[in-house]
Design a protein around this motif. Structure first.
Motif, PDB file in Angstrom:
ATOM      1  N   ARG A   6       0.843  -1.192   0.000  1.00 57.24           N
ATOM      2  CA  ARG A   6       0.000   0.000   0.000  1.00 57.24           C
ATOM      3  C   ARG A   6       0.878   1.242   0.000  1.00 57.24           C
ATOM      4  O   ARG A   6       1.897   1.275   0.687  1.00 57.24           O
ATOM      5  CB  ARG A   6      -0.905   0.016   1.222  1.00 57.24           C
ATOM      6  N   PRO A   7       0.480   2.273  -0.733  1.00 60.15           N
ATOM      7  CA  PRO A   7       1.296   3.500  -0.727  1.00 60.15           C
ATOM      8  C   PRO A   7       1.212   4.205   0.620  1.00 60.15           C
ATOM      9  O   PRO A   7       0.217   4.083   1.338  1.00 60.15           O
ATOM     10  CB  PRO A   7       0.657   4.353  -1.824  1.00 60.15           C
ATOM     11  N   ASP A   8       2.264   4.928   0.936  1.00 56.16           N
ATOM     12  CA  ASP A   8       2.270   5.746   2.141  1.00 56.16           C
ATOM     13  C   ASP A   8       1.365   6.951   1.923  1.00 56.16           C
ATOM     14  O   ASP A   8       1.237   7.466   0.813  1.00 56.16           O
ATOM     15  CB  ASP A   8       3.689   6.219   2.461  1.00 56.16           C
ATOM     16  N   ILE A   9       0.749   7.407   3.007  1.00 55.61           N
ATOM     17  CA  ILE A   9      -0.155   8.558   2.956  1.00 55.61           C
ATOM     18  C   ILE A   9       0.310   9.593   3.972  1.00 55.61           C
ATOM     19  O   ILE A   9       0.584   9.271   5.125  1.00 55.61           O
ATOM     20  CB  ILE A   9      -1.606   8.152   3.295  1.00 55.61           C
ATOM     21  N   ARG A  10       0.389  10.834   3.509  1.00 56.68           N
ATOM     22  CA  ARG A  10       0.722  11.955   4.392  1.00 56.68           C
ATOM     23  C   ARG A  10      -0.545  12.795   4.563  1.00 56.68           C
ATOM     24  O   ARG A  10      -1.243  13.096   3.595  1.00 56.68           O
ATOM     25  CB  ARG A  10       1.831  12.806   3.781  1.00 56.68           C
ATOM     26  N   LEU A  11      -0.825  13.200   5.796  1.00 61.13           N
ATOM     27  CA  LEU A  11      -1.941  14.090   6.096  1.00 61.13           C
ATOM     28  C   LEU A  11      -1.372  15.431   6.566  1.00 61.13           C
ATOM     29  O   LEU A  11      -0.536  15.467   7.473  1.00 61.13           O
ATOM     30  CB  LEU A  11      -2.819  13.509   7.204  1.00 61.13           C
ATOM     31  N   THR A  12      -1.828  16.502   5.946  1.00 63.32           N
ATOM     32  CA  THR A  12      -1.384  17.846   6.292  1.00 63.32           C
ATOM     33  C   THR A  12      -2.602  18.692   6.619  1.00 63.32           C
ATOM     34  O   THR A  12      -3.593  18.648   5.892  1.00 63.32           O
ATOM     35  CB  THR A  12      -0.623  18.492   5.116  1.00 63.32           C
ATOM     36  N   ILE A  13      -2.533  19.451   7.700  1.00 68.26           N
ATOM     37  CA  ILE A  13      -3.612  20.384   8.017  1.00 68.26           C
ATOM     38  C   ILE A  13      -3.337  21.660   7.234  1.00 68.26           C
ATOM     39  O   ILE A  13      -2.325  22.320   7.440  1.00 68.26           O
ATOM     40  CB  ILE A  13      -3.720  20.653   9.525  1.00 68.26           C
ATOM     41  N   THR A  14      -4.263  21.988   6.325  1.00 68.74           N
ATOM     42  CA  THR A  14      -4.041  23.098   5.404  1.00 68.74           C
ATOM     43  C   THR A  14      -4.898  24.322   5.694  1.00 68.74           C
ATOM     44  O   THR A  14      -4.680  25.379   5.113  1.00 68.74           O
ATOM     45  CB  THR A  14      -4.309  22.655   3.955  1.00 68.74           C
ATOM     46  N   GLY A  15      -5.884  24.171   6.560  1.00 69.98           N
ATOM     47  CA  GLY A  15      -6.751  25.314   6.835  1.00 69.98           C
ATOM     48  C   GLY A  15      -7.658  25.063   8.016  1.00 69.98           C
ATOM     49  O   GLY A  15      -7.634  23.983   8.623  1.00 69.98           O
ATOM     50  N   LYS A  16      -8.486  26.066   8.315  1.00 68.28           N
ATOM     51  CA  LYS A  16      -9.399  25.987   9.449  1.00 68.28           C
ATOM     52  C   LYS A  16     -10.630  26.799   9.104  1.00 68.28           C
ATOM     53  O   LYS A  16     -10.526  27.908   8.585  1.00 68.28           O
ATOM     54  CB  LYS A  16      -8.707  26.547  10.687  1.00 68.28           C
ATOM     55  N   THR A  69      -4.455  12.922  -4.358  1.00 71.00           N
ATOM     56  CA  THR A  69      -4.754  13.812  -3.239  1.00 71.00           C
ATOM     57  C   THR A  69      -6.251  13.816  -2.936  1.00 71.00           C
ATOM     58  O   THR A  69      -7.074  13.521  -3.797  1.00 71.00           O
ATOM     59  CB  THR A  69      -4.328  15.268  -3.509  1.00 71.00           C
ATOM     60  N   ALA A  70      -6.558  14.147  -1.693  1.00 71.78           N
ATOM     61  CA  ALA A  70      -7.946  14.316  -1.265  1.00 71.78           C
ATOM     62  C   ALA A  70      -7.966  15.364  -0.165  1.00 71.78           C
ATOM     63  O   ALA A  70      -7.245  15.245   0.824  1.00 71.78           O
ATOM     64  CB  ALA A  70      -8.508  12.997  -0.747  1.00 71.78           C
ATOM     65  N   GLU A  71      -8.769  16.377  -0.342  1.00 73.87           N
ATOM     66  CA  GLU A  71      -8.906  17.400   0.687  1.00 73.87           C
ATOM     67  C   GLU A  71     -10.278  17.241   1.342  1.00 73.87           C
ATOM     68  O   GLU A  71     -11.276  17.032   0.658  1.00 73.87           O
ATOM     69  CB  GLU A  71      -8.750  18.793   0.089  1.00 73.87           C
ATOM     70  N   PHE A  72     -10.310  17.335   2.667  1.00 65.99           N
ATOM     71  CA  PHE A  72     -11.543  17.110   3.425  1.00 65.99           C
ATOM     72  C   PHE A  72     -11.463  17.873   4.736  1.00 65.99           C
ATOM     73  O   PHE A  72     -10.399  18.346   5.135  1.00 65.99           O
ATOM     74  CB  PHE A  72     -11.755  15.612   3.691  1.00 65.99           C
ATOM     75  N   CYS A  73     -12.594  17.967   5.419  1.00 68.43           N
ATOM     76  CA  CYS A  73     -12.658  18.624   6.729  1.00 68.43           C
ATOM     77  C   CYS A  73     -13.026  17.607   7.799  1.00 68.43           C
ATOM     78  O   CYS A  73     -13.718  16.627   7.525  1.00 68.43           O
ATOM     79  CB  CYS A  73     -13.718  19.715   6.741  1.00 68.43           C
ATOM     80  N   CYS A  74     -12.621  17.891   9.022  1.00 64.84           N
ATOM     81  CA  CYS A  74     -13.087  17.091  10.136  1.00 64.84           C
ATOM     82  C   CYS A  74     -14.545  17.435  10.406  1.00 64.84           C
ATOM     83  O   CYS A  74     -15.087  18.378   9.822  1.00 64.84           O
ATOM     84  CB  CYS A  74     -12.231  17.319  11.382  1.00 64.84           C
ATOM     85  N   SER A  75     -15.178  16.719  11.297  1.00 64.28           N
ATOM     86  CA  SER A  75     -16.612  16.892  11.527  1.00 64.28           C
ATOM     87  C   SER A  75     -16.960  17.799  12.706  1.00 64.28           C
ATOM     88  O   SER A  75     -18.119  17.873  13.097  1.00 64.28           O
ATOM     89  CB  SER A  75     -17.252  15.521  11.738  1.00 64.28           C
ATOM     90  N   ASP A  76     -16.004  18.512  13.252  1.00 66.66           N
ATOM     91  CA  ASP A  76     -16.262  19.394  14.383  1.00 66.66           C
ATOM     92  C   ASP A  76     -16.934  20.675  13.893  1.00 66.66           C
ATOM     93  O   ASP A  76     -16.327  21.475  13.171  1.00 66.66           O
ATOM     94  CB  ASP A  76     -14.946  19.717  15.091  1.00 66.66           C
ATOM     95  N   ALA A  77     -18.179  20.889  14.249  1.00 66.64           N
ATOM     96  CA  ALA A  77     -18.943  22.051  13.770  1.00 66.64           C
ATOM     97  C   ALA A  77     -18.402  23.378  14.304  1.00 66.64           C
ATOM     98  O   ALA A  77     -18.619  24.423  13.689  1.00 66.64           O
ATOM     99  CB  ALA A  77     -20.408  21.901  14.143  1.00 66.64           C
ATOM    100  N   ASP A  78     -17.706  23.362  15.438  1.00 66.28           N
ATOM    101  CA  ASP A  78     -17.157  24.597  15.998  1.00 66.28           C
ATOM    102  C   ASP A  78     -15.940  25.084  15.221  1.00 66.28           C
ATOM    103  O   ASP A  78     -15.724  26.273  15.065  1.00 66.28           O
ATOM    104  CB  ASP A  78     -16.762  24.413  17.460  1.00 66.28           C
ATOM    105  N   VAL A  79     -15.136  24.151  14.767  1.00 64.03           N
ATOM    106  CA  VAL A  79     -13.947  24.479  13.981  1.00 64.03           C
ATOM    107  C   VAL A  79     -13.615  23.289  13.095  1.00 64.03           C
ATOM    108  O   VAL A  79     -13.108  22.280  13.557  1.00 64.03           O
ATOM    109  CB  VAL A  79     -12.738  24.871  14.850  1.00 64.03           C
TER     110      VAL A  79
END
Length: 92
Positions: A6-16, A69-79
């Motif tokens: 399986r390929p390696d995956i890097r996760l980067t926080i790019t925004g808020k 690549t895939a860009e997505f958000c977490c599910s926290d409605a506050d941030v």
């Protein structure tokens, strides 16, 4: 990439999105190796990340996003922290 690996995956926080800070303490610019550091990532973010990581690991792509690549958000409605998942090419 070796056959069957399986390929390696890097996760980067790019925004808020939203006025509050992350409840887990994450901030823009943090980078994680999915396989070795996923325990450091907020469980709500990991819940959202898993389907995207699965798509990338098995050769899929997402409409409107660059290959690998895939860009997505977490599910926290506050941030909602914005994450970018990337396939890491061993040949580069």
């Amino acid at each position: 990439m070796a056959r069957g690996k399986r390929p390696d995956i890097r996760l980067t926080i790019t925004g808020k999105l939203g006025p509050m800070g992350c409840h887990r303490g994450h901030h823009v610019g943090e980078v994680f190796d999915y396989d070795t550091e996923r325990g450091k990532i907020c469980p709500m973010a990991m819940h959202c990340a898993f389907p995207y990581i699965d798509i990338l690991r098995y050769g899929g792509s997402l409409p409107g996003q660059p290959a690998g690549t895939a860009e997505f958000c977490c599910s926290d409605a506050d941030v909602a922290m914005v994450f970018k998942a990337e396939v890491i090419d061993e040949d580069t």
